[in-house]
Design an enzyme around this catalytic site. Structure first.
Site, PDB file in Angstrom:
ATOM      1  N   CYS A 110       0.813  -1.230   0.000  1.00  0.00           N
ATOM      2  CA  CYS A 110       0.000   0.000   0.000  1.00  0.00           C
ATOM      3  C   CYS A 110       0.842   1.274   0.000  1.00  0.00           C
ATOM      4  O   CYS A 110       0.316   2.352  -0.279  1.00  0.00           O
ATOM      5  CB  CYS A 110      -0.941  -0.004   1.192  1.00  0.00           C
ATOM      6  SG  CYS A 110      -2.100  -1.369   1.148  1.00  0.00           S
ATOM      7  N   HIS A 257      -3.423   7.197   2.087  1.00  0.00           N
ATOM      8  CA  HIS A 257      -3.789   5.883   1.550  1.00  0.00           C
ATOM      9  C   HIS A 257      -5.119   5.432   2.143  1.00  0.00           C
ATOM     10  O   HIS A 257      -5.350   5.546   3.347  1.00  0.00           O
ATOM     11  CB  HIS A 257      -2.688   4.864   1.879  1.00  0.00           C
ATOM     12  CG  HIS A 257      -3.134   3.464   1.613  1.00  0.00           C
ATOM     13  ND1 HIS A 257      -3.470   3.040   0.357  1.00  0.00           N
ATOM     14  CD2 HIS A 257      -3.358   2.412   2.438  1.00  0.00           C
ATOM     15  CE1 HIS A 257      -3.855   1.778   0.413  1.00  0.00           C
ATOM     16  NE2 HIS A 257      -3.802   1.380   1.669  1.00  0.00           N
ATOM     17  N   ASN A 287      -9.839  -0.592  -0.768  1.00  0.00           N
ATOM     18  CA  ASN A 287      -8.390  -0.432  -0.657  1.00  0.00           C
ATOM     19  C   ASN A 287      -7.739  -0.984  -1.927  1.00  0.00           C
ATOM     20  O   ASN A 287      -7.744  -2.194  -2.148  1.00  0.00           O
ATOM     21  CB  ASN A 287      -7.881  -1.178   0.584  1.00  0.00           C
ATOM     22  CG  ASN A 287      -6.372  -1.082   0.759  1.00  0.00           C
ATOM     23  OD1 ASN A 287      -5.663  -0.589  -0.109  1.00  0.00           O
ATOM     24  ND2 ASN A 287      -5.877  -1.566   1.888  1.00  0.00           N
TER      25      ASN A 287
HETATM   26  O1  UT7 Z   1      -3.597  -1.061   3.641  1.00  0.00           O
HETATM   27  C1  UT7 Z   1      -2.922  -1.446   4.792  1.00  0.00           C
HETATM   28  C2  UT7 Z   1      -3.374  -2.781   5.211  1.00  0.00           C
HETATM   29  N1  UT7 Z   1      -4.626  -2.930   5.859  1.00  0.00           N
HETATM   30  C3  UT7 Z   1      -5.044  -2.221   6.937  1.00  0.00           C
HETATM   31  O2  UT7 Z   1      -4.468  -1.234   7.302  1.00  0.00           O
HETATM   32  C4  UT7 Z   1      -6.256  -2.730   7.673  1.00  0.00           C
HETATM   33  C5  UT7 Z   1      -6.223  -2.277   9.091  1.00  0.00           C
HETATM   34  N2  UT7 Z   1      -7.289  -2.869   9.889  1.00  0.00           N
HETATM   35  C6  UT7 Z   1      -8.597  -2.520   9.753  1.00  0.00           C
HETATM   36  O3  UT7 Z   1      -8.953  -1.700   8.931  1.00  0.00           O
HETATM   37  C7  UT7 Z   1      -9.591  -3.148  10.702  1.00  0.00           C
HETATM   38  O4  UT7 Z   1      -8.912  -3.814  11.740  1.00  0.00           O
HETATM   39  C8  UT7 Z   1     -10.558  -4.140  10.007  1.00  0.00           C
HETATM   40  C9  UT7 Z   1     -11.501  -3.394   9.093  1.00  0.00           C
HETATM   41  C10 UT7 Z   1      -9.781  -5.157   9.198  1.00  0.00           C
HETATM   42  C11 UT7 Z   1     -11.406  -4.870  11.042  1.00  0.00           C
HETATM   43  O5  UT7 Z   1     -12.101  -3.943  11.861  1.00  0.00           O
HETATM   44  P1  UT7 Z   1     -12.069  -4.060  13.440  1.00  0.00           P
HETATM   45  O6  UT7 Z   1     -12.941  -2.986  13.948  1.00  0.00           O
HETATM   46  O7  UT7 Z   1     -10.621  -4.054  13.869  1.00  0.00           O
HETATM   47  O8  UT7 Z   1     -12.765  -5.442  13.709  1.00  0.00           O
HETATM   48  P2  UT7 Z   1     -12.157  -6.757  14.375  1.00  0.00           P
HETATM   49  O9  UT7 Z   1     -11.215  -7.451  13.458  1.00  0.00           O
HETATM   50  O10 UT7 Z   1     -11.690  -6.467  15.764  1.00  0.00           O
HETATM   51  O11 UT7 Z   1     -13.477  -7.647  14.482  1.00  0.00           O
HETATM   52  C12 UT7 Z   1     -14.592  -7.242  15.304  1.00  0.00           C
HETATM   53  C13 UT7 Z   1     -15.690  -8.268  15.124  1.00  0.00           C
HETATM   54  C14 UT7 Z   1     -15.222  -9.706  15.294  1.00  0.00           C
HETATM   55  O12 UT7 Z   1     -16.241 -10.436  15.939  1.00  0.00           O
HETATM   56  P3  UT7 Z   1     -16.154 -10.728  17.536  1.00  0.00           P
HETATM   57  O13 UT7 Z   1     -14.873 -11.483  17.714  1.00  0.00           O
HETATM   58  O14 UT7 Z   1     -16.134  -9.372  18.179  1.00  0.00           O
HETATM   59  O15 UT7 Z   1     -17.388 -11.519  17.769  1.00  0.00           O
HETATM   60  C15 UT7 Z   1     -15.077 -10.188  13.884  1.00  0.00           C
HETATM   61  O16 UT7 Z   1     -15.244 -11.602  13.766  1.00  0.00           O
HETATM   62  O17 UT7 Z   1     -16.237  -8.190  13.811  1.00  0.00           O
HETATM   63  C16 UT7 Z   1     -16.218  -9.495  13.206  1.00  0.00           C
HETATM   64  N3  UT7 Z   1     -16.028  -9.336  11.768  1.00  0.00           N
HETATM   65  C17 UT7 Z   1     -17.044  -9.157  10.916  1.00  0.00           C
HETATM   66  N4  UT7 Z   1     -18.378  -9.122  11.092  1.00  0.00           N
HETATM   67  C18 UT7 Z   1     -19.148  -8.931  10.014  1.00  0.00           C
HETATM   68  C19 UT7 Z   1     -14.854  -9.265  11.077  1.00  0.00           C
HETATM   69  N5  UT7 Z   1     -15.102  -9.067   9.779  1.00  0.00           N
HETATM   70  C20 UT7 Z   1     -16.443  -8.995   9.643  1.00  0.00           C
HETATM   71  C21 UT7 Z   1     -17.310  -8.817   8.571  1.00  0.00           C
HETATM   72  N6  UT7 Z   1     -18.646  -8.773   8.785  1.00  0.00           N
HETATM   73  N7  UT7 Z   1     -16.852  -8.612   7.303  1.00  0.00           N
END
Ligand code: UT7
Length: 339
Positions: A110, A257, A287
């Protein structure tokens, strides 16, 4: 001497996948994806369309914007190349009718666009080239497991391209100074384990058997990545501003980004950058890795929001880990919409 921006173009593949489309096959919702990431839709490749095809389209637009067809070097930043070998840039140069010019790819996920700008500026500074076509192009959705709800909603495909020429540091469009950095100790936060020499040399030599399917796909640890993205982009943007002798008040547009709208907003808040000067288009494209910043610049310029004389801060963060930032004053460019 400086590298000066003289052309900008972008391209998105025609297929659009909405959050509703995704939630038909994946355990997710439009509500979760849009509130957690800001993404509402993304464009994706189908039917054998590849990164090189997107790069050619964006490159042609950038050449048209520049009104220039004599190019000394073509650089493509991509982390989703058409194949492991050779680089896609020579083929892109040939397909654009640019002849037997210098051409190579660079890989910096990225942050590829900012690393590529610095590389292109280096080609000009070393007198290897007077004009460079630099393209960030990705078909990264082909490397993401469609059944993985944590990664599949986030990425989109596309390409953005710029033409750079030799010029003077005081000119509008002159790039720099740059800040670039990396932290290889956190490489595991975003990685595709299979396909490279480490996997191929394992278990007694080249072999393609018994590689778990998930190893061919992206693995991402979202939470720690999010924290690193905010911290590294903020520090890098701040360093580039200081090197340029600018403050946040001098910046008309913060073009960060687009990995997650919450990351962009958090970095802007840390920098004390007002929301109305913080650019966002992740809702429309997701992204797109190395294509993210040029596609965002293309949207701003084509919409008339980015005007000649505007002072722009670019900042990116991605796998590696890697990050980079730079600044420029926007030149007078003719730019077509990609939508
Ligand atoms: O370009 C550079 C590379 N990428 C990044 O910089 C990405 C950086 N990270 C992020 O943008 C975020 O961490 C994400 C968008 C990937 C995830 O968001 P988050 O708020 O950190 O969510 P999380 O991974 O902590 O997950 C929260 C909950 C989980 O459920 P529990 O364990 O709380 O029951 C996940 O299983 O959301 C669940 N979850 C989803 N639910 C519905 C994860 N993905 C999904 C989904 N739909 N697509």
């Amino acid at each position: 001497m400086a590298a000066v921006l003289m052309g900008l173009g972008g391209y998105l593949p025609p297929k659009v996948v909405s959050n509703e489309d995704l939630s038909a096959t994946l355990d997710t919702t439009d509500e979760w994806i849009s509130t957690r990431t800001g993404i509402r839709q993304r464009h994706t490749v189908i039917d054998g369309l590849a990164t090189g095809d997107l790069a050619v389209e964006a490159g042609a637009k950038a050449l048209k914007s520049a009104g220039h067809s004599v190019i000394d070097a073509v650089v493509v930043a991509t982390t989703s190349p058409d194949r492991l070998c050779p680089a896609v840039a020579p083929e892109v140069a040939e397909r654009l009718g640019l002849g037997t010019v210098a051409a190579f790819d660079l890989t910096s996920a990225c942050s590829g666009f900012v690393y590529g700008l610095a590389t292109a500026a280096g080609l000009i500074a070393s007198e290897a080239a007077d004009t460079v076509l630099f393209i960030g192009a990705e078909a990264f959705t082909t490397l993401v497991n469609p059944a993985d709800r944590t990664t599949s909603p986030i990425f989109g495909d596309g390409a953005g391209a710029v033409v750079l020429r030799r010029g003077e540091p005081e000119e509008p469009g002159a790039l720099g100074p740059f800040d670039l950095g990396s932290d290889g100790s956190r490489a595991d936060l975003l990685a595709i384990p299979a396909g490279g020499s480490r996997q191929r040399s394992a278990n007694g030599g080249p072999g393609h058997d018994a590689v778990p399917t998930e190893d061919w796909y992206l693995r991402m640890m979202g939470r720690p990545l999010y924290q690193q993205a905010v911290e590294r982009m903020t520090r890098s943007a701040d360093t580039a501003l200081k090197k340029a002798g600018w403050t946040v008040d001098d910046v008309d547009w913060f073009v960060g980004h687009q990995a997650n709208v919450r990351i962009v907003r958090a970095v802007a808040e840390e920098l004390a950058m007002p929301e109305e000067r913080t650019a966002v288009n992740i809702d429309r494209v997701g992204n797109t890795l190395a294509a993210s910043i040029p596609l965002l610049l293309n949207d701003l310029a084509a919409d008339g929001a980015l005007r000649p004389g505007a002072r722009v801060l670019l900042s990116a963060f991605g796998a590696g880990l890697s990050w980079g930032s730079t600044v420029l004053e926007w030149p007078d460019l003719s730019v077509e919409s990609v939508h």
